[in-house]
Enzyme design. Sequence first.
Site, PDB file in Angstrom:
ATOM      1  N   GLU A  42       0.948  -1.029  -0.010  1.00 15.72           N
ATOM      2  CA  GLU A  42      -0.055   0.050  -0.028  1.00 15.72           C
ATOM      3  C   GLU A  42       0.718   1.231   0.039  1.00 15.72           C
ATOM      4  O   GLU A  42       1.623   1.347   0.661  1.00 15.72           O
ATOM      5  CB  GLU A  42      -0.756   0.067   1.303  1.00 15.72           C
ATOM      6  CG  GLU A  42      -1.739  -0.942   1.467  1.00 15.72           C
ATOM      7  CD  GLU A  42      -2.527  -0.585   2.862  1.00 15.72           C
ATOM      8  OE1 GLU A  42      -3.388   0.473   2.904  1.00 15.72           O
ATOM      9  OE2 GLU A  42      -2.228  -1.503   3.905  1.00 15.72           O
ATOM     10  N   ASP A  59      -6.355   6.862  10.755  1.00 20.91           N
ATOM     11  CA  ASP A  59      -5.000   6.758  11.083  1.00 20.91           C
ATOM     12  C   ASP A  59      -4.801   6.963  12.663  1.00 20.91           C
ATOM     13  O   ASP A  59      -5.054   7.937  13.219  1.00 20.91           O
ATOM     14  CB  ASP A  59      -4.086   7.122  10.244  1.00 20.91           C
ATOM     15  CG  ASP A  59      -4.050   6.453   8.965  1.00 20.91           C
ATOM     16  OD1 ASP A  59      -3.621   5.145   8.932  1.00 20.91           O
ATOM     17  OD2 ASP A  59      -4.330   6.886   7.802  1.00 20.91           O
TER      18      ASP A  59
END
Lengths: 408, 408, 256, 256
Positions: C50, C61
Amino acid sequence: MKNRGYYGEFGGAFIPEILVATFDELVDAFEKAKNDPSFWKEYLEIMSTYSCRPTPLTPAENLSHYFGGAQIFIKREDLNHTGAHKANNVMGQGLLVKRMKKTRVIAETGAGQHGVATATMAAKFGFRCTIYMGEVDVKRQRPNVFWMQRLGAEVIPVKDGTAILKDAINEAFRDWITHMDDTHYVLGTACGPHPFPEMVSYFQSIIGQEARKQILEKEGRLPKRVFACVGGGSNALGIFKAFLDDPVELVGVEAGGKGLPTGQHASRLASRDGSIGVAQGYKTFFLQNNDGQMKETHSVAAGLDYVGVSPILSSLKEQGRIRVESATDQEVIDALSLTLKKEGLIPALESAHAFAQAFKEAGKLNRDDLIIINQSGRGDKDIFTIADAFDDPSWKEFIQEKAHGYTL
Amino acid sequence: MKNRGYYGEFGGAFIPEILVATFDELVDAFEKAKNDPSFWKEYLEIMSTYSCRPTPLTPAENLSHYFGGAQIFIKREDLNHTGAHKANNVMGQGLLVKRMKKTRVIAETGAGQHGVATATMAAKFGFRCTIYMGEVDVKRQRPNVFWMQRLGAEVIPVKDGTAILKDAINEAFRDWITHMDDTHYVLGTACGPHPFPEMVSYFQSIIGQEARKQILEKEGRLPKRVFACVGGGSNALGIFKAFLDDPVELVGVEAGGKGLPTGQHASRLASRDGSIGVAQGYKTFFLQNNDGQMKETHSVAAGLDYVGVSPILSSLKEQGRIRVESATDQEVIDALSLTLKKEGLIPALESAHAFAQAFKEAGKLNRDDLIIINQSGRGDKDIFTIADAFDDPSWKEFIQEKAHGYTL
Amino acid sequence: MDTPFNNYLKKKMQEKDILLMTHIVLGYPSWETCLQVVETMVKAGVDLMELQIPFSEPMADGPVILRANQKALEQGVTVQQCLDFARKVTETFDIPFFIMSYYNILFKYGVERFAQTLKARNLQGAIVPDLPPEEGQEYLDLMKKHDLTPVLFFSPTTPDSRMKYIASLSKGFIYCLSRKGVTGADTNFSTDLASYLSRCRLATSLPLALGFGIKEKADIDFIKGKADIAVIGSQTIRIVDNEGSGAVGKFIRSLR
Amino acid sequence: MDTPFNNYLKKKMQEKDILLMTHIVLGYPSWETCLQVVETMVKAGVDLMELQIPFSEPMADGPVILRANQKALEQGVTVQQCLDFARKVTETFDIPFFIMSYYNILFKYGVERFAQTLKARNLQGAIVPDLPPEEGQEYLDLMKKHDLTPVLFFSPTTPDSRMKYIASLSKGFIYCLSRKGVTGADTNFSTDLASYLSRCRLATSLPLALGFGIKEKADIDFIKGKADIAVIGSQTIRIVDNEGSGAVGKFIRSLR
Ligand SMILES: Cc1ncc(COP(=O)(O)O)c(C=O)c1O
Ligand SMILES: Cc1ncc(COP(=O)(O)O)c(C=O)c1O
């Protein structure tokens, strides 16, 4: 001199001759207003459109539960415009000033609350405004000074005497003695020469009128006790008056400061340190020495830190109609802290005295007893004092950083 | 995902998969509450006993006279408990949290107003409470941090990103993603994923419902214009909603900061600097660069200093139903100063944006035109900022002396 | 369903008892390091990667990746630079690369243009954590149109019925969040996780990637047989931060 | 009405075209200076003197006298000391002395005891600016009982009818405030003042003392013939403060 206003042996109008005519005029104007039903209507109208009356009676379910005794209700004078019951008095006197066609108002202030309230009223009514404030208080209560000035008032620091509230009162009288023609002195509490004790409690009586109606509507019965802090006595009389003829115990709470035995307090009625005297134009219990010189007082709450007390309260105390207690600075901080955490309310340090005493008693009452605490004002004005009382290190850091920023 | 909540092309629910179930639950609970007449009754009850609703609609006679145009009325959300319209939203969501049987609330805060309001609600309802606040804001708004802590809330300074409001929102979402089982996120304005824009404006709509009724009762006719400041958009939508079907011009006022041409502002709708994007869970106009990275914004009013804006307002703007203007920091300070002097009111810096714009327009309207300004909050919370804006030397001295006292 | 990417996955899954997908934040800590890290990872046997285009509001996140996003942006990383870097790695290394980012990056770039660019640069697809399928119809269509793999998510809070719905829109593999919470925090590798993964397995025939909180061999051992791909995100960033890009190879090799 | 004090006043008024009454704050700036000042004043021909017992709340006093009150109290001046000093001066000097103070001093001391003490120490009477006759009934009675002179006030705001009422309760002389305001500020010696004084004259046959704001010969010249006694308060305190007690004699002599 038309009327002297005595309550038992207390009260009177010990005023210089030069002011007699002014007081007669004021007594007249006040009597006329009282007898004119449109006046109270006008008062209610402005209090409900400019301030937030009726103020709520808030059930304090968490505190009630916590103490496991009486059901506690809180009369929310903190929700008034400018954050305290002081608004009731200044707006009422403001209407009277309009009737007397005067164009300037003056006031004393200690904590600054009454000064801000008066400056606000003056802005609203278009009066010129001068506020007298002890120099010591000017330094301690700068935020309020800032607001008074922004509201267009002139703030005069009083450097004489002990440079606190009582000295500001003297100075306001000196101004009035000089400028009575166009000037009205908006005394901030139910003290001073007649008609002030009567007049201020008349305007403040709106508190008790509402509270009595609200508790009857909500609970269908009267409270067992009503608690109010006592500085000059205006918020206490304001809530007590409506209950005087009821089987309701009325409890005034004075500043116990560092504890009655230390002598560092402002308990004129609850301690044995008060004695009857005549000063600032009226006769009542004062904290004074044997010569009749006024003493220094102490309280964490600037608004309770006063040598005299309403003659009406002195009289009610002597008659046994009210009970007067005191709460120490520490008890007050603890009560404030608990009220914040349990109810999300921030009582002013002054008001927190009433809470502290109510908390001492609530647990000993029955679950079907009701009590009302008068939250005379909101505490966010007190942040400098409260942060100091909690000795909050991040607050100190914040102030130091701010100060540093100003030095650059 | 049950419902996405679009307003034209704006809104939606751009949320991580892990939160979908939580949002579905929230949408459900909110829909049920909305359809349950007892819910709104309960809401009105708590707002009238805990806060001071209905808040007054104050005729501003002096300002009206000063500008010589429209009759100005001021909706007094500053008189709410905790000092701003934020109370309406938090109390409403608090009731919902009770219905969902959650025991913890979290919130973001910028200026600290919404944080204090949420911490207050949490104290009242007995919820645990965590407030996320950008570290920069923690430093700037220490008084509010102090109160949140005293109210029993944990305040977490957010050090990431630009360490301001939007970063606090991200952080609150991160908490929620982790603790959704027992936690509700009390978003503070009409932004974020569905159902927040709808839900927050639903609770805030009490402002306009009251204001519309009040002006009709007082004046027998509708206002010509209604002014409200626009941060996230909750107070604006709160007062606008009731007038949407009326021939009333609705004017939102964004932060013009140092002036639109400088780029240092927070005008997402009034400037040409805003563009459509998707962030913080919803689609609206953002202040962002061409890559879609959010920009820094500027306003003297912390509560308007936000990159996004309610999708409902974006849509109303696109439809032409509302007009959006901006006021610069300087115009705001001037408007605040005038309002203090003329009416004895202290609008929050946020609210003063609405005043500034209204003042630009009032004089050009006719004497029989009515306008309403939404005073979303009170300004005494802003003393540190306002004193700085007025560059008050005695204030600086006071802070320096305080700081000095702490060093000893 | 038998796309070249699926075939690649199938083949790898036959060779290994678990595949590894790793994550970098583009431009963090520098473009040079990024390139070294990719090279090291590929050499160490990583199967998929990724590449996160940093965003100013990375809501899903945790602290490690969040700060990497922030630092990258502070250093002036642009979307264009990220896509250029992506081209470089797809030209150089022979594993599938995905772009991971938040939806606003795609939206501002133009979703169609974004898909075209991905295709042109030989990227395999995209992972967009704040775009639930209900909001992503246009995106899903365009990814499909350009033969790209839009990776969707399952989470422990996703009901079975919704898993089916998501599976029906998915291609390539499903990204299964191991737990509530954001990237970077610890995960409890427990029976709960196992039963969640069997729920996932029932909902789709696509391979399952498990992400969030995988840090060491023990974690991977636990999920072997339960998921097909282990996603290592924050941990490699921590290692680069603390020990330099050189340490990443050893770490990756230690996992299987 | 022909008390010894009245006879004294009459006699003096025949000798001089105006009498002078001066004022000191007891214990300020020191007991020694006080004694020197009294001596100097008597020698310079002052006809009457007010001895102010300091009070913590001197509401009707302006800055000069106010600060003198305060300083005296800070230095520990007590009521007893003041009364002892008064005895000393009445024993030493042959003019009438009045105690001036605020009512609380009398009240706390006990009004009857106060009157007895005044009498015993040969003081002529008292001046109590915060005690209007309505509040002072007991005081007036007790002063009368002890053959003392309670001096009452007229002010420019006092209506004629009230002047009559006050006169009816008065003995000795009437203290006429020259203007609104407190002690120590300037007074405008104008036709207003003249017509006010003729109002006073009409209301009483007692001598009139005019006080507040008298600072120099011109002021006294103006009031000659309109009032009988000129009261000099703050100005002598200013002179003692600025030039020392020695300067007072010259100042007093300059006035007539
Ligand atoms: C909030 C508040 N409560 C009480 C008081 C005390 O005054 P009173 O006894 O007249 O109510 C003050 C005085 O400043 C005050 O500000
Ligand atoms: C007093 C006040 N007004 C307005 C705002 C802006 O928020 P909104 O646009 O949601 O009303 C804030 C936000 O903190 C505020 O505190």
